[in-house]
Design an enzyme around this catalytic site. Structure first.
Site, short mmCIF file in Angstrom:
data_model
loop_
_atom_site.label_atom_id
_atom_site.label_comp_id
_atom_site.label_asym_id
_atom_site.label_seq_id
_atom_site.Cartn_x
_atom_site.Cartn_y
_atom_site.Cartn_z
N ASN A 140 0.29 7.31 2.76
CA ASN A 140 0.73 6.37 3.80
C ASN A 140 2.16 6.61 4.25
OD1 ASN A 140 -1.72 5.15 3.86
ND2 ASN A 140 -1.14 3.38 2.62
N LYS A 142 2.03 4.66 -1.09
CA LYS A 142 1.48 5.85 -1.75
C LYS A 142 1.73 7.04 -0.82
CE LYS A 142 -3.18 4.64 -0.18
NZ LYS A 142 -4.57 4.50 -0.61
N THR A 170 -4.33 0.56 -4.03
CA THR A 170 -4.93 1.75 -4.62
C THR A 170 -4.76 1.64 -6.13
OG1 THR A 170 -4.36 3.00 -2.65
CG2 THR A 170 -4.73 4.28 -4.67
N ASP A 198 -0.12 2.62 8.15
CA ASP A 198 -1.23 1.86 7.58
C ASP A 198 -0.79 0.53 6.97
OD1 ASP A 198 -3.63 0.92 6.74
OD2 ASP A 198 -4.33 2.82 5.93
N ASP A 241 0.83 -1.22 0.00
CA ASP A 241 0.00 0.00 0.00
C ASP A 241 0.86 1.26 0.00
OD1 ASP A 241 -2.44 1.19 -0.27
OD2 ASP A 241 -3.00 1.07 1.83
#
Length: 352
Positions: free
Chosen positions: A171, A168, A201, A184, A166
């Site tokens: 985060n 990005k 995502t 996260d 995850d």
């Protein structure tokens, strides 16, 4: 595509824990790394610093030590309804095992009849996302700094057979000095082989995730290629109004670089965004060493990076440890009206 995103923001919510305290005040969860056992009564809620699909994050103050923490609180009925039980268990398992300067730390977990709780570091500098949006894009040197710290974080996770899944800007938090902390870990997973869950995502998904071919740690290097592009261009390389359009563009793999990008960083991005994961930089025999030896990283002293010796390009404005000014403001809402969860549902989380 239910995301377990709990984004950051701020609002005052001094009553947020009171209902659940009555159920939980005498009970303690697991011991923290500092051997402190916490309970909800020890924690005074200062502000809401994040909301998401089924969770909220509160800034809390420990009444005993006066230290600040982030308390992630998740509604059990929503976790079950969105079929996120395994992700929540994965997040706890991964965070219990890791210890690295560029990763968030977990101190305590607990549940009562309504909520799951995770007590973690409070990182006051805010999301990298907000700095990127306010500046439009980062300079080559700024992107180089953040990428170097992220490479070390990914290398560490992969050394423990953990895939993050995850990556990005939302985060990546900045601490008070401006160094990164990945947060996260809802999609993170300890891998024995490959996994088939579609999560992440849309703009950051690797082709093998979209094609349900089974995926492993190579997805994190793909996502890093997307992130480097977004940091330096100000937008991701594959975007569209709907996820299906994004997926088509990812699978087509056509890259168009803005003119101002450095020659070496374009080469690095191309090597990360290789559809054949067997030839993707970071996923070959030498792993992260291949990444570190790339020409773009020539100015970087890799021994100094995990020691936090590189000078951060952005110094967040943080007035004190519990400063919430670097997060968005969230509207107040009464978040406590849900009835207790039936015992059979609580069984799912008995070890949480």
């Amino acid at each position: 595509m239910a995301s377990s995103k709990v984004k950051s923001g701020v609002n005052s919510d001094t009553n947020s824990l009171k209902e659940s305290k009555s159920n939980a005040s005498s009970l303690a969860g697991e011991a923290a790394p500092n051997n402190r056992i916490y309970c909800l009564d020890d924690l005074e809620t200062m502000a809401t610093v994040g909301t998401g699909t089924f969770g909220r994050v509160f800034l809390v103050k420990d009444k005993k030590s006066r230290a600040f923490y982030a308390l992630k609180q998740m509604k059990i009925p929503d976790v079950i309804r969105l079929k996120q039980e395994q992700h929540v268990h994965n997040e706890k398992e991964v965070l219990t095992e890791v210890n690295h300067p560029f990763l968030i730390r977990l101190f305590w977990t607990y549940h009562d009849e309504r909520f799951l709780y995770m007590l973690m570091d409070y990182v006051p500098g805010g999301e990298l996302f907000s700095y990127l949006r306010s500046r439009g894009r980062f300079s080559n040197n700024t992107g180089l700094f953040y990428t170097s710290e992220i490479v070390c974080a990914i290398e560490y996770l992969h050394s423990k057979e953990i895939v993050y899944r995850d990556l990005k800007p939302e985060n990546i938090l900045l601490d008070s000095e401006g160094h990164i902390r990945l947060t996260d870990f809802g999609f993170a997973k300890k891998l024995s082989d490959r996994t088939w869950t579609l999560c992440g995502t849309p703009e950051y998904l690797a082709p093998e995730v979209i094609q349900s071919k089974g995926h492993g740690r190579a997805v994190d290097w793909w996502a890093l290629g997307i992130l480097v592009f977004e940091m330096l261009a100000g937008y991701p390389p594959f975007f569209d109004d709907n996820p299906f359009g994004i997926y088509q563009k990812i699978l087509a793999g056509k890259l168009e670089f803005p003119r101002h990008l450095d020659f070496y960083v374009k080469d690095l991005i191309k090597k990360f965004l290789v559809i054949d994961r067997a030839r993707r930089l970071g996923n070959m025999k030498n792993g992260a060493d291949d990444v570190k030896k790339h020409r773009w990283f020539k100015p970087i002293d890799w021994d100094a990076v995990p020691l936090r010796k590189l000078k951060p390009p952005i110094a967040p404005k943080v007035s004190h440890e519990g400063d919430t000014s670097n997060f968005d403001v969230y509207p107040e809402e009464d978040w406590k009206k849900d009835p207790p969860v039936p015992q059979k549902d609580l069984e799912i989380f008995k070890n949480f």
